[in-house]
Design a protein around this motif. Structure first.
Motif, PDB file in Angstrom:
ATOM      1  N   ASN A   1      27.044  65.920  73.021  1.00  0.00           N
ATOM      2  CA  ASN A   1      27.286  66.204  71.612  1.00  0.00           C
ATOM      3  C   ASN A   1      26.065  66.895  71.020  1.00  0.00           C
ATOM      4  OD1 ASN A   1      29.865  64.593  71.187  1.00  0.00           O
ATOM      5  ND2 ASN A   1      28.500  62.997  71.941  1.00  0.00           N
TER       6      ASN A   1
ATOM      7  N   GLN B   1      35.627  76.520  75.151  1.00  0.00           N
ATOM      8  CA  GLN B   1      36.301  75.215  75.076  1.00  0.00           C
ATOM      9  C   GLN B   1      37.048  74.914  76.374  1.00  0.00           C
ATOM     10  OE1 GLN B   1      39.696  74.825  72.347  1.00  0.00           O
ATOM     11  NE2 GLN B   1      38.830  72.875  71.646  1.00  0.00           N
TER      12      GLN B   1
ATOM     13  N   PHE C   1      34.487  73.978  79.123  1.00  0.00           N
ATOM     14  CA  PHE C   1      33.943  72.631  78.963  1.00  0.00           C
ATOM     15  C   PHE C   1      35.011  71.554  79.251  1.00  0.00           C
ATOM     16  CE2 PHE C   1      30.349  73.894  75.782  1.00  0.00           C
ATOM     17  CZ  PHE C   1      29.695  74.525  76.817  1.00  0.00           C
ATOM     18  N   THR C   2      36.251  71.822  78.838  1.00  0.00           N
ATOM     19  CA  THR C   2      37.317  70.855  79.054  1.00  0.00           C
ATOM     20  C   THR C   2      37.560  70.611  80.545  1.00  0.00           C
ATOM     21  OG1 THR C   2      38.395  71.445  76.957  1.00  0.00           O
ATOM     22  CG2 THR C   2      39.771  70.381  78.620  1.00  0.00           C
TER      23      THR C   2
ATOM     24  N   PHE D   1      31.605  67.047  80.955  1.00  0.00           N
ATOM     25  CA  PHE D   1      32.196  66.573  79.696  1.00  0.00           C
ATOM     26  C   PHE D   1      33.276  65.521  79.938  1.00  0.00           C
ATOM     27  CE2 PHE D   1      30.250  70.517  78.450  1.00  0.00           C
ATOM     28  CZ  PHE D   1      29.876  70.323  77.133  1.00  0.00           C
TER      29      PHE D   1
ATOM     30  N   VAL E   1      37.959  69.405  74.605  1.00  0.00           N
ATOM     31  CA  VAL E   1      36.631  69.140  74.052  1.00  0.00           C
ATOM     32  C   VAL E   1      36.566  69.697  72.632  1.00  0.00           C
ATOM     33  CG1 VAL E   1      34.181  69.717  74.241  1.00  0.00           C
ATOM     34  CG2 VAL E   1      35.480  69.101  76.287  1.00  0.00           C
ATOM     35  N   LYS E   2      36.077  68.899  71.697  1.00  0.00           N
ATOM     36  CA  LYS E   2      35.969  69.335  70.302  1.00  0.00           C
ATOM     37  C   LYS E   2      34.839  70.353  70.167  1.00  0.00           C
ATOM     38  CE  LYS E   2      35.541  67.502  65.582  1.00  0.00           C
ATOM     39  NZ  LYS E   2      35.282  66.285  64.778  1.00  0.00           N
ATOM     40  N   ILE E   3      35.151  71.484  69.533  1.00  0.00           N
ATOM     41  CA  ILE E   3      34.179  72.568  69.476  1.00  0.00           C
ATOM     42  C   ILE E   3      34.415  73.413  68.221  1.00  0.00           C
ATOM     43  CG2 ILE E   3      35.557  74.253  70.769  1.00  0.00           C
ATOM     44  CD1 ILE E   3      33.019  74.982  72.326  1.00  0.00           C
TER      45      ILE E   3
ATOM     46  N   VAL F   1      29.396  71.050  69.465  1.00  0.00           N
ATOM     47  CA  VAL F   1      30.248  70.345  70.430  1.00  0.00           C
ATOM     48  C   VAL F   1      30.320  68.878  70.042  1.00  0.00           C
ATOM     49  CG1 VAL F   1      30.607  69.786  72.855  1.00  0.00           C
ATOM     50  CG2 VAL F   1      29.494  71.928  72.244  1.00  0.00           C
TER      51      VAL F   1
ATOM     52  N   THR G   1      29.714  69.230  65.744  1.00  0.00           N
ATOM     53  CA  THR G   1      30.449  70.084  64.804  1.00  0.00           C
ATOM     54  C   THR G   1      30.138  69.712  63.355  1.00  0.00           C
ATOM     55  OG1 THR G   1      32.378  68.622  64.990  1.00  0.00           O
ATOM     56  CG2 THR G   1      32.324  70.547  66.434  1.00  0.00           C
TER      57      THR G   1
END
Length: 400
Positions: free
Chosen positions: A12, A33, A36-37, A42, A76-78, A96, A100
């Motif tokens: 993060n 994204q 990373f996913t 991650f 993954v949150k981005i 990330v 964010t």
């Protein structure tokens, strides 16, 4: 490939990556994204996020049957800290996970540095080379001295009108959608207060016509006649007031300039237009396309952007602490630890090239050490045979 036990690391934070020209910020972020996913680095964070989504949705009767599918599709949150137009390249700040939440600073408060090239003599609907021609203007009267003097008028606190081809919203709808659909704006574009800390004109190629950029040409109809541009129902950058900085006006009474000099009927611009090239330090919210357009008008002419590079945003600077997408094409045991360090500590005191080189060196040494390990021997009677030899003998025995 080295296989190690998955560590439960927290990925993060904020980092920066170089966005190339020719792709939108949104599509570029989607590519990151997806990468990373699908990365093991991650995996633990992604599992926690998916478990939370499943837990939250499964408690709602409407979602119970679809909760697992929805959770498994979670990525993954981005997010990013400031859009770069497809034409532009350079620093794109990326948040990330919980990072964010830190992006608002980059969106609204930080200082940015841009390197810009523009051609004089043409104004366009977008303010850059991807738009349609609005006007063609004289350029022969422009001297290096005039360019330098014109840029000084915009250093300091200024008001600026954003271009209609931008993501700003009016009544919930992006401005560029009104422009593309030919719909008149329900109200005017709001003028904003921004700050231009400095503009440095690059003298080496000032007003040169010896460059790689091709002059923009008008679109023609079926009869070969130039079409009218598509902003007839909406204001262009030429219609906005021309604002000089408060600091400049306090020192000078020259607050007005003459209108741009329109080409006479039958007169044509040369095949190569003069170029202006400058580096500007500006606040968040500053539109470089608008700044270029205003400088062109201050020269009693016009200008449109042909190249834009964001070289710095806050602590993130090209050739110092900014990743390239190619870095993430390497084994994730190389980029993973470096990215984790940046996410944790920020980019203030890091030389990314050195960190990646050191990580790659360590990875190669570890790989070589594993390759050099002797094959395990097992005793069979009075002789020593390798595992492979024993397996081969057993296989032969089974066949016989």
């Amino acid at each position: 490939m080295i296989r190690r036990a998955l560590k439960k690391t927290k990925m993060n934070g904020v980092f920066a990556i170089y966005k190339p020209s020719g792709i939108s910020s949104a599509n570029f972020i989607n590519d990151i994204q997806d990468l990373f996913t699908n990365s093991r680095k991650f995996a633990s964070d992604l599992k926690a996020a998916r478990d939370k989504v499943y837990y939250d949705l499964s408690r709602d009767k409407k979602w119970q049957k679809r909760a697992r599918k929805k959770a498994d599709s979670t990525k993954v949150k981005i997010g990013h800290g400031g859009t770069l137009d497809p034409l532009a390249s350079g620093v794109l700040v990326v948040g990330v996970g919980s990072g964010t939440k830190k992006l608002q600073y980059y969106l609204a408060e930080c200082q940015k540095t841009y390197e810009t090239k523009a051609l004089l003599g043409i104004s366009t609907t977008t303010g850059d080379s991807e738009g349609e021609i609005i006007t063609k203007n004289e350029t022969e009267h422009i001297t290096p001295e005039l360019v330098i003097e014109a840029t000084k008028k915009f250093i300091g606190d200024i008001k600026q009108t954003p271009p209609i081809f931008s993501a700003l919203k009016v009544n919930g709808k992006p401005l560029y959608e009104y422009a593309r659909e030919g719909l008149p704006l329900p109200k005017g574009i709001k003028v904003r207060d921004v700050k231009v800390h400095d503009i440095s004109v690059v003298l080496d190629d000032l007003l040169t016509k010896d460059h790689e950029f091709t002059k923009l040409e008008s679109q023609l109809d079926e009869n070969g006649v130039p079409k009218e541009h598509g902003l007839m129902n909406n204001p262009t950058l030429n219609d906005s007031p021309l604002y000089f900085s408060r600091q400049y006006l306090e020192k000078s009474d020259k607050s007005k300039v003459n209108n741009p000099r329109i080409l006479a009927d039958g007169e044509e611009l040369p095949e190569k237009l003069p170029l202006i090239h400058f580096i500007s330090d500006v606040s968040s919210g500053t539109y470089i396309r608008s700044l270029i357009s205003d400088i062109g008008r201050a020269l009693e002419s016009s200008a449109y952007m042909v190249e834009l590079i964001r070289s710095k945003q806050s602590e993130w600077e090209l050739n110092k602490n900014v990743f390239k997408f190619e870095d993430f094409k390497k084994d994730e045991n190389i980029w993973g630890p470096v990215l984790q360090k940046v996410l944790k500590n920020g980019g203030e005191n890091i030389n990314l090239a050195e960190e990646l080189d050191e990580a790659e060196k360590t990875f190669k040494e570890a790989t070589e050490d594993e390759d050099d390990e002797p094959t395990e021997k097992v005793s069979v009677g009075d002789s020593e045979k390798t595992e492979d030899e024993i397996h081969k003998k057993r296989t032969i025995d089974q066949v016989d």
